[in-house]
Scaffold this motif. Structure first.
Motif, mmCIF file in Angstrom:
data_model
loop_
_atom_site.group_PDB
_atom_site.id
_atom_site.type_symbol
_atom_site.label_atom_id
_atom_site.label_comp_id
_atom_site.label_asym_id
_atom_site.label_seq_id
_atom_site.Cartn_x
_atom_site.Cartn_y
_atom_site.Cartn_z
ATOM 1 N N VAL A 25 0.739 -0.738 0.066
ATOM 2 C CA VAL A 25 -0.340 -0.075 0.050
ATOM 3 C C VAL A 25 0.852 0.905 -0.038
ATOM 4 O O VAL A 25 1.735 0.337 0.658
ATOM 5 C CB VAL A 25 -0.749 0.049 1.545
ATOM 6 N N GLN A 26 0.963 2.396 -0.396
ATOM 7 C CA GLN A 26 1.194 3.692 -0.258
ATOM 8 C C GLN A 26 1.454 3.762 0.784
ATOM 9 O O GLN A 26 2.575 4.661 1.361
ATOM 10 C CB GLN A 26 0.173 4.562 -1.249
ATOM 11 N N GLN A 27 -0.070 3.875 2.181
ATOM 12 C CA GLN A 27 0.338 4.331 3.183
ATOM 13 C C GLN A 27 -1.472 4.074 3.881
ATOM 14 O O GLN A 27 -1.683 3.527 3.551
ATOM 15 C CB GLN A 27 0.202 6.012 3.090
ATOM 16 N N SER A 28 -0.545 4.199 4.952
ATOM 17 C CA SER A 28 -2.438 3.698 6.612
ATOM 18 C C SER A 28 -2.999 4.283 5.294
ATOM 19 O O SER A 28 -2.994 5.670 5.270
ATOM 20 C CB SER A 28 -1.825 4.162 7.161
ATOM 21 N N ASN A 29 -4.510 3.858 5.626
ATOM 22 C CA ASN A 29 -5.488 4.506 5.519
ATOM 23 C C ASN A 29 -6.418 4.150 5.900
ATOM 24 O O ASN A 29 -6.942 2.576 5.489
ATOM 25 C CB ASN A 29 -6.137 4.856 3.470
ATOM 26 N N ILE A 30 -7.344 4.280 6.981
ATOM 27 C CA ILE A 30 -8.425 3.644 6.894
ATOM 28 C C ILE A 30 -9.401 2.985 6.584
ATOM 29 O O ILE A 30 -10.154 2.784 7.049
ATOM 30 C CB ILE A 30 -8.468 4.006 8.896
ATOM 31 N N TYR A 31 -9.710 4.590 6.186
ATOM 32 C CA TYR A 31 -10.648 4.176 5.145
ATOM 33 C C TYR A 31 -11.489 3.107 3.998
ATOM 34 O O TYR A 31 -11.809 2.662 4.285
ATOM 35 C CB TYR A 31 -10.979 5.854 4.245
ATOM 36 N N TYR A 32 -9.600 2.634 4.017
ATOM 37 C CA TYR A 32 -9.993 1.680 2.794
ATOM 38 C C TYR A 32 -9.917 0.673 4.034
ATOM 39 O O TYR A 32 -10.016 -0.494 2.389
ATOM 40 C CB TYR A 32 -8.140 2.116 1.725
ATOM 41 N N ALA A 33 -9.142 0.992 4.152
ATOM 42 C CA ALA A 33 -9.508 -0.790 4.668
ATOM 43 C C ALA A 33 -10.749 -1.096 5.565
ATOM 44 O O ALA A 33 -11.368 -2.246 5.288
ATOM 45 C CB ALA A 33 -8.378 -0.480 6.616
ATOM 46 N N GLU A 34 -11.472 -0.140 6.160
ATOM 47 C CA GLU A 34 -13.255 -0.440 5.716
ATOM 48 C C GLU A 34 -13.508 -1.097 4.902
ATOM 49 O O GLU A 34 -14.517 -1.485 4.994
ATOM 50 C CB GLU A 34 -14.065 1.048 6.759
ATOM 51 N N LEU A 35 -13.691 0.205 4.298
ATOM 52 C CA LEU A 35 -13.213 -0.734 2.659
ATOM 53 C C LEU A 35 -13.091 -2.268 2.436
ATOM 54 O O LEU A 35 -14.638 -2.647 2.221
ATOM 55 C CB LEU A 35 -13.243 -0.124 1.722
#
Length: 178
Positions: A25-35
């Protein structure tokens, strides 16, 4: 997970032969994790598919050993997808617990998500529909997610899901002639 681990877990004939991209992944992203948690263990998810296919496997193997093997091997491929998604979710800063995201309002997975069916043809139709819904969900997430690494992984998973649809349609034609 390395490509060697992917190869070790891939079931020849039950998955697309092309390699899986590196899980990055490019960077941490909780929104993407939730998707992705919805793809992991939501209503339409790898966990639901595994549970449904294993349930159908128990009945299909009584009809024909090869048909039972089909469901068993597809479920194993779905387990690989679940493992890939878990790793992505972790890299994005999320926690891959067995729950959905927006599809379940964040609640834990339920056996009610499985389409149990009443007979072989109903079950095969349900399996085809499950794969079609999974592909639609992955495509929607590809549209939303900007990270090219995640997009590539989801596009690769779709290739396997398309193989599963072809295999299920072949079984449907063989066992459910109108």
């Amino acid at each position: 997970m390395s490509e060697n681990n992917f190869k070790k877990h891939r079931r020849e004939g039950y998955a697309d032969p092309s390699p899986y991209p590196a899980i990055a992944v490019q960077q941490s992203n909780i929104y993407y994790a939730e998707l992705l948690i919805d793809d992991y263990a939501g209503m339409v998810s790898e966990f639901t598919a595994i549970s449904q296919y294993l349930y159908h496997h128990y009945f299909f193997r009584e009809v024909d050993e090869a048909l039972g093997e089909l469901l068993d091997n597809i479920a194993i491929t779905e387990m690989l997808h679940m493992e890939i998604l878990a790793e992505l979710i972790r890299k994005l800063g999320g926690n891959p617990v067995i729950r959905g995201g927006s599809s379940t309002a964040g609640t834990f997975w339920s056996g009610s998500f499985v389409c149990y069916g009443h007979q072989l043809c109903d079950q095969l139709q349900a399996d085809i529909q499950s794969e079609q819904k999974a592909i639609a969900a992955y495509r929607e997430h590809i549209r939303i997610i900007a990270d090219p690494n995640i997009k590539a992984i989801l596009q690769r998973i779709i290739l396997d899901e398309e193989v599963h649809i072809r295999l299920f349609n072949k079984a449907l034609a063989k066992y459910c002639k109108a």
